[in-house]
Design a protein around this motif. Structure first.
Motif, PDB file in Angstrom:
ATOM      1  N   PHE A   5       0.742  -1.123  -0.022  1.00  0.00           N
ATOM      2  CA  PHE A   5       0.002   0.206  -0.038  1.00  0.00           C
ATOM      3  C   PHE A   5       0.794   1.142  -0.085  1.00  0.00           C
ATOM      4  O   PHE A   5       1.866   1.177   0.578  1.00  0.00           O
ATOM      5  N   ARG A   6       0.517   2.251  -0.664  1.00  0.00           N
ATOM      6  CA  ARG A   6       1.409   3.553  -0.811  1.00  0.00           C
ATOM      7  C   ARG A   6       1.178   4.328   0.584  1.00  0.00           C
ATOM      8  O   ARG A   6       2.392   4.908   1.051  1.00  0.00           O
ATOM      9  N   THR A   7       0.263   4.135   1.342  1.00  0.00           N
ATOM     10  CA  THR A   7       0.086   4.880   2.759  1.00  0.00           C
ATOM     11  C   THR A   7      -0.508   3.999   3.727  1.00  0.00           C
ATOM     12  O   THR A   7      -1.307   3.407   3.428  1.00  0.00           O
ATOM     13  N   SER A  17      -6.603   0.713  23.543  1.00  0.00           N
ATOM     14  CA  SER A  17      -7.158   0.397  24.591  1.00  0.00           C
ATOM     15  C   SER A  17      -7.992  -1.010  24.381  1.00  0.00           C
ATOM     16  O   SER A  17      -8.494  -1.402  23.249  1.00  0.00           O
ATOM     17  N   GLN A  18      -8.044  -1.892  25.275  1.00  0.00           N
ATOM     18  CA  GLN A  18      -8.606  -3.249  25.289  1.00  0.00           C
ATOM     19  C   GLN A  18      -8.457  -4.228  23.918  1.00  0.00           C
ATOM     20  O   GLN A  18      -9.259  -4.944  23.662  1.00  0.00           O
ATOM     21  N   GLY A  19      -7.249  -4.079  23.784  1.00  0.00           N
ATOM     22  CA  GLY A  19      -6.550  -4.876  22.758  1.00  0.00           C
ATOM     23  C   GLY A  19      -7.142  -4.353  21.427  1.00  0.00           C
ATOM     24  O   GLY A  19      -6.669  -5.251  20.437  1.00  0.00           O
ATOM     25  N   LEU A  20      -7.625  -3.254  21.061  1.00  0.00           N
ATOM     26  CA  LEU A  20      -8.020  -2.984  19.762  1.00  0.00           C
ATOM     27  C   LEU A  20      -7.026  -1.905  19.082  1.00  0.00           C
ATOM     28  O   LEU A  20      -6.300  -1.128  19.473  1.00  0.00           O
ATOM     29  N   ARG A  21      -6.842  -2.197  17.918  1.00  0.00           N
ATOM     30  CA  ARG A  21      -5.893  -1.727  17.162  1.00  0.00           C
ATOM     31  C   ARG A  21      -6.436  -0.980  15.920  1.00  0.00           C
ATOM     32  O   ARG A  21      -7.508  -1.520  15.559  1.00  0.00           O
ATOM     33  N   PHE A  22      -6.146   0.182  15.417  1.00  0.00           N
ATOM     34  CA  PHE A  22      -6.807   0.502  13.827  1.00  0.00           C
ATOM     35  C   PHE A  22      -5.754   0.782  13.240  1.00  0.00           C
ATOM     36  O   PHE A  22      -4.614   1.357  13.406  1.00  0.00           O
ATOM     37  N   LEU A  23      -6.268   0.269  11.765  1.00  0.00           N
ATOM     38  CA  LEU A  23      -5.366   0.238  10.706  1.00  0.00           C
ATOM     39  C   LEU A  23      -6.064   1.010   9.583  1.00  0.00           C
ATOM     40  O   LEU A  23      -7.177   0.720   9.196  1.00  0.00           O
ATOM     41  N   THR A  24      -5.490   2.131   8.869  1.00  0.00           N
ATOM     42  CA  THR A  24      -5.961   2.613   7.713  1.00  0.00           C
ATOM     43  C   THR A  24      -4.758   2.444   6.400  1.00  0.00           C
ATOM     44  O   THR A  24      -3.782   2.926   6.706  1.00  0.00           O
ATOM     45  N   VAL A  25      -5.272   2.287   5.311  1.00  0.00           N
ATOM     46  CA  VAL A  25      -4.307   1.905   4.437  1.00  0.00           C
ATOM     47  C   VAL A  25      -5.150   2.692   3.004  1.00  0.00           C
ATOM     48  O   VAL A  25      -6.318   2.722   2.840  1.00  0.00           O
ATOM     49  N   LYS A  26      -4.492   3.162   2.046  1.00  0.00           N
ATOM     50  CA  LYS A  26      -4.960   3.807   0.676  1.00  0.00           C
ATOM     51  C   LYS A  26      -4.728   2.523  -0.158  1.00  0.00           C
ATOM     52  O   LYS A  26      -3.648   1.897  -0.570  1.00  0.00           O
ATOM     53  N   THR A  27      -5.868   2.252  -1.077  1.00  0.00           N
ATOM     54  CA  THR A  27      -5.834   1.269  -2.073  1.00  0.00           C
ATOM     55  C   THR A  27      -6.641   1.623  -3.214  1.00  0.00           C
ATOM     56  O   THR A  27      -7.605   2.329  -3.236  1.00  0.00           O
ATOM     57  N   PRO A  28      -6.126   1.273  -4.322  1.00  0.00           N
ATOM     58  CA  PRO A  28      -6.971   1.641  -5.743  1.00  0.00           C
ATOM     59  C   PRO A  28      -8.298   1.195  -5.798  1.00  0.00           C
ATOM     60  O   PRO A  28      -8.916   1.430  -6.509  1.00  0.00           O
ATOM     61  N   ASN A  29      -8.397  -0.037  -5.031  1.00  0.00           N
ATOM     62  CA  ASN A  29      -9.945  -0.878  -4.916  1.00  0.00           C
ATOM     63  C   ASN A  29     -11.023   0.243  -4.665  1.00  0.00           C
ATOM     64  O   ASN A  29     -12.226   0.315  -5.023  1.00  0.00           O
ATOM     65  N   LEU A  30     -10.578   1.098  -3.400  1.00  0.00           N
ATOM     66  CA  LEU A  30     -11.664   1.865  -3.012  1.00  0.00           C
ATOM     67  C   LEU A  30     -11.353   3.464  -3.517  1.00  0.00           C
ATOM     68  O   LEU A  30     -12.059   4.412  -3.242  1.00  0.00           O
ATOM     69  N   LYS A  31     -10.324   3.599  -4.304  1.00  0.00           N
ATOM     70  CA  LYS A  31      -9.686   4.981  -4.871  1.00  0.00           C
ATOM     71  C   LYS A  31      -9.604   5.908  -3.596  1.00  0.00           C
ATOM     72  O   LYS A  31     -10.011   6.892  -3.690  1.00  0.00           O
ATOM     73  N   GLY A  32      -9.014   5.347  -2.455  1.00  0.00           N
ATOM     74  CA  GLY A  32      -8.792   5.997  -1.215  1.00  0.00           C
ATOM     75  C   GLY A  32      -8.493   5.194  -0.163  1.00  0.00           C
ATOM     76  O   GLY A  32      -8.028   4.087  -0.476  1.00  0.00           O
ATOM     77  N   ARG A  33      -8.922   5.719   1.028  1.00  0.00           N
ATOM     78  CA  ARG A  33      -8.394   4.863   1.954  1.00  0.00           C
ATOM     79  C   ARG A  33      -9.453   3.973   2.652  1.00  0.00           C
ATOM     80  O   ARG A  33     -10.642   4.365   2.527  1.00  0.00           O
ATOM     81  N   GLY A  34      -8.981   2.962   3.246  1.00  0.00           N
ATOM     82  CA  GLY A  34     -10.061   2.076   3.991  1.00  0.00           C
ATOM     83  C   GLY A  34      -9.600   1.789   5.447  1.00  0.00           C
ATOM     84  O   GLY A  34      -8.383   1.874   5.638  1.00  0.00           O
ATOM     85  N   ASP A  35     -10.528   1.644   6.282  1.00  0.00           N
ATOM     86  CA  ASP A  35     -10.108   1.420   7.662  1.00  0.00           C
ATOM     87  C   ASP A  35     -10.412   0.194   8.258  1.00  0.00           C
ATOM     88  O   ASP A  35     -11.544  -0.692   7.681  1.00  0.00           O
ATOM     89  N   ILE A  36      -9.572  -0.524   9.102  1.00  0.00           N
ATOM     90  CA  ILE A  36      -9.973  -1.850   9.966  1.00  0.00           C
ATOM     91  C   ILE A  36      -9.644  -1.560  11.151  1.00  0.00           C
ATOM     92  O   ILE A  36      -8.464  -1.056  11.485  1.00  0.00           O
ATOM     93  N   CYS A  37     -10.716  -2.124  11.913  1.00  0.00           N
ATOM     94  CA  CYS A  37     -10.536  -2.331  13.364  1.00  0.00           C
ATOM     95  C   CYS A  37     -10.139  -3.717  13.727  1.00  0.00           C
ATOM     96  O   CYS A  37     -10.595  -4.602  13.234  1.00  0.00           O
ATOM     97  N   LEU A  38      -9.255  -3.722  14.791  1.00  0.00           N
ATOM     98  CA  LEU A  38      -8.518  -5.117  14.869  1.00  0.00           C
ATOM     99  C   LEU A  38      -8.569  -5.507  16.417  1.00  0.00           C
ATOM    100  O   LEU A  38      -8.326  -4.777  17.119  1.00  0.00           O
ATOM    101  N   TYR A  39      -8.915  -6.534  16.806  1.00  0.00           N
ATOM    102  CA  TYR A  39      -8.710  -6.916  18.101  1.00  0.00           C
ATOM    103  C   TYR A  39      -7.470  -8.125  17.974  1.00  0.00           C
ATOM    104  O   TYR A  39      -7.447  -9.035  17.314  1.00  0.00           O
TER     105      TYR A  39
END
Length: 270
Positions: A5-7, A17-39
């Motif tokens: 991913f570019r970014t 907090s509480q084991g949660l992590r947050f990840l944002t990546v830029k992808t051509p599939n969305l023509k922009g950024r996508g978010d993922i919340c992770l435990y």
């Protein structure tokens, strides 16, 4: 390492907090950024093959909602602590945030399906060390996310070890019960088939499949019809009904059925 991913932006452990992590990546599939919340559960540092259990949200929601409205991470942690299920990463991505809900397939020049089945998995493996060598991916969801889980799981059977859905839409036209956008807006590029047609087309490669619905759910009739069609066509699956409506108390209570199902079909060694 550059990665796919570019970014990339990953939350800082100091502020998580509480084991949660947050990840944002830029992808051509969305023509922009996508978010993922992770435990991400606490495991030994040398573990790099945790299964990834993807949970898709419904209309109006985003990456945060399974955790912060449904407590999915807390349910998972309780079950892992009790050794009811083995450790796994719970991945809760955004649907791409088109309209009231993207329905998790390609339209409007955005590949919401490839975002889930390719980008989300790749982003996790490249940025979460505990999943770097994961070979066990499962997909589940609620409502529109149930529709996404059933359709994506059946369309890309090589990607997933198991499929689970709660209160699922079974045909695209049922989106009209919830969204502001006309159904024709979803079908501008190509008419998308219903869940049964997708499953039937891939019946010989289908991963283990289960789904459930509340007896007072607005979608109960459609889930019963899907169950009957699968039985009539000899497609192995598990269907269950419980007391409840199309609401968070139901999904919070029965998420454990999905996690147990995923655990059974995730073969790995810690």
């Amino acid at each position: 390492m550059q990665g796919s991913f570019r970014t990339i932006e990953l939350s800082d452990v100091e502020f998580e907090s509480q084991g949660l992590r947050f990840l944002t990546v830029k992808t051509p599939n969305l023509k922009g950024r996508g978010d993922i919340c992770l435990y991400v559960p606490q495991v030994d540092e040398n573990i790099s093959n945790l299964p990834i259990y993807i949970l898709l949200h419904g209309v109006y929601g985003s990456a945060w909602i399974w955790a912060l409205k449904g407590g999915a991470h807390k349910t998972a942690k309780r079950m892992m602590d009790a050794k009811t299920i083995k450790p796994a990463i719970i991945a809760m991505p955004s649907d791409g945030l088109w309209g009231d809900g993207s329905a998790y397939f390609s339209h409007h020049q955005k590949n919401f399906d490839n975002w889930i089945v390719n980008d989300v998995i790749t982003a996790i493996k490249e940025n979460i060390p505990q999943a770097k060598n994961s070979t066990s991916i499962c997909i589940g969801g609620l409502s529109m996310g149930g529709y996404g889980a059933l359709s994506l799981g059946a369309r890309f059977p090589e990607k997933f070890k198991a499929i689970s859905a709660h209160s699922a839409l079974t045909k695209l036209e049922q989106m009209q019960l919830f969204v502001e956008e006309p159904i024709k807006e979803y079908n501008k590029e190509a008419k998308f088939p219903n869940v049964f047609d997708i499953i039937l087309k891939n019946k010989f490669t289908l991963p283990p499949l289960r789904f459930d619905c509340g007896k007072k759910d607005i979608l109960i009739k459609h889930n019963r019809e899907l169950n009957i069609k699968l039985i009539e066509n000899g497609i192995n699956h598990t269907y269950e009904e419980f007391n409840g409506k199309h609401e968070w108390p139901y999904w919070i209570k029965y998420l454990k059925r999905t996690l147990l199902f995923f655990d059974i079909h995730s073969l790995y060694n810690l």
